[in-house]
Design a protein around this motif. Sequence first.
Motif, PDB file in Angstrom:
ATOM      1  N   ALA A  46       3.204  -2.925  -0.863  1.00  0.00           N
ATOM      2  CA  ALA A  46       2.009  -3.767  -0.949  1.00  0.00           C
ATOM      3  C   ALA A  46       2.195  -4.872  -1.979  1.00  0.00           C
ATOM      4  N   LEU A  58      -5.314  -7.642   1.663  1.00  0.00           N
ATOM      5  CA  LEU A  58      -4.349  -6.797   2.355  1.00  0.00           C
ATOM      6  C   LEU A  58      -5.072  -6.027   3.444  1.00  0.00           C
ATOM      7  N   TYR A  59      -4.533  -6.088   4.657  1.00  0.00           N
ATOM      8  CA  TYR A  59      -5.053  -5.280   5.759  1.00  0.00           C
ATOM      9  C   TYR A  59      -4.298  -3.952   5.761  1.00  0.00           C
ATOM     10  N   VAL A  60      -5.048  -2.854   5.756  1.00  0.00           N
ATOM     11  CA  VAL A  60      -4.443  -1.524   5.742  1.00  0.00           C
ATOM     12  C   VAL A  60      -4.888  -0.756   6.977  1.00  0.00           C
ATOM     13  N   LEU A  76      -5.201   5.347  -0.780  1.00  0.00           N
ATOM     14  CA  LEU A  76      -5.959   4.097  -0.826  1.00  0.00           C
ATOM     15  C   LEU A  76      -6.442   3.810  -2.246  1.00  0.00           C
ATOM     16  N   LEU A  80      -5.640   0.457  -4.660  1.00  0.00           N
ATOM     17  CA  LEU A  80      -6.668  -0.345  -5.307  1.00  0.00           C
ATOM     18  C   LEU A  80      -6.495  -0.356  -6.819  1.00  0.00           C
ATOM     19  N   LEU A  88      -9.173  -5.032   0.203  1.00  0.00           N
ATOM     20  CA  LEU A  88      -8.600  -4.370   1.370  1.00  0.00           C
ATOM     21  C   LEU A  88      -9.514  -4.553   2.573  1.00  0.00           C
ATOM     22  N   LEU A  90      -9.862  -2.454   5.687  1.00  0.00           N
ATOM     23  CA  LEU A  90      -9.410  -1.101   5.987  1.00  0.00           C
ATOM     24  C   LEU A  90      -9.833  -0.640   7.367  1.00  0.00           C
ATOM     25  N   VAL A 114     -13.438  -3.071  -0.737  1.00  0.00           N
ATOM     26  CA  VAL A 114     -12.969  -2.625   0.579  1.00  0.00           C
ATOM     27  C   VAL A 114     -13.961  -3.078   1.643  1.00  0.00           C
TER      28      VAL A 114
END
Length: 242
Positions: A46, A58-60, A76, A80, A88, A90, A114
């Motif tokens: 990441a 960031l796409y998770v 997760l 963070l 994120l 998510l 998130v």
Amino acid sequence: MTDFLLVPVIDLLDGQVVRAVRGQREGYRPIESALCPGSSEPLAVARALREAAGADLLYVADLDAILGRAPQVALLARLLDGLPGLTLWLDAGFSDLPSARRVLAALGEAAPRVRPVFGTESLGSVDALAECFPGGEAAPALDGLLSLDRRGEAPMDPAGAWDEPGRWPRELIVMTLDRVGADAGPDLDTLYAVRERAPRARLFGAGGVRDAADLEAARAAGAAGWLVASALHDLKLKPRGR
């Protein structure tokens, strides 16, 4: 393309970052990346993606959760904690609003960083869609995104969300799963079709980007950004830096 968001992606499976290829999850293997050789550890990957994309987003994809297992909440939380200032997006296989709220509650103080992604692959019913995205003038219960998922010509959509543009939120992801990691180019035809039905929405594509020319084509087609993993890992995109 200063107004165009390059959104780096990590796919998490069994505690590692894996390389997603065409949505064929049974074949996913730990990532081998030129950005961080020899490591599939999520925080290291990441950080490398964040640096390469010059992004605080960031796409998770929590594939454990998407496949029906428990969400990887501890992992997760480590992401963070280890990446201050990061937001994120998510996708943890949320089938309805309560499932998203449970994960956010488990993340505690980090939860405001998130944004849940409700994928049409996972939303379980028309009622669940309506609860997440009531449509009209009503505000969504959470500040989430809707991912319009498809494989080839077929929408992945048990809740019928593709047929309910009146419920679509202000930001949409257009996900063509069989283009992910396939080096096949972005699915601009589907992007155009969604844009016609939701002309005021911000659209983020996913899958297929090979190089900067593909990103420029996506921007010209009306995308506000694109989700990218393989082209970054393989150094096919010039790092943007921080």
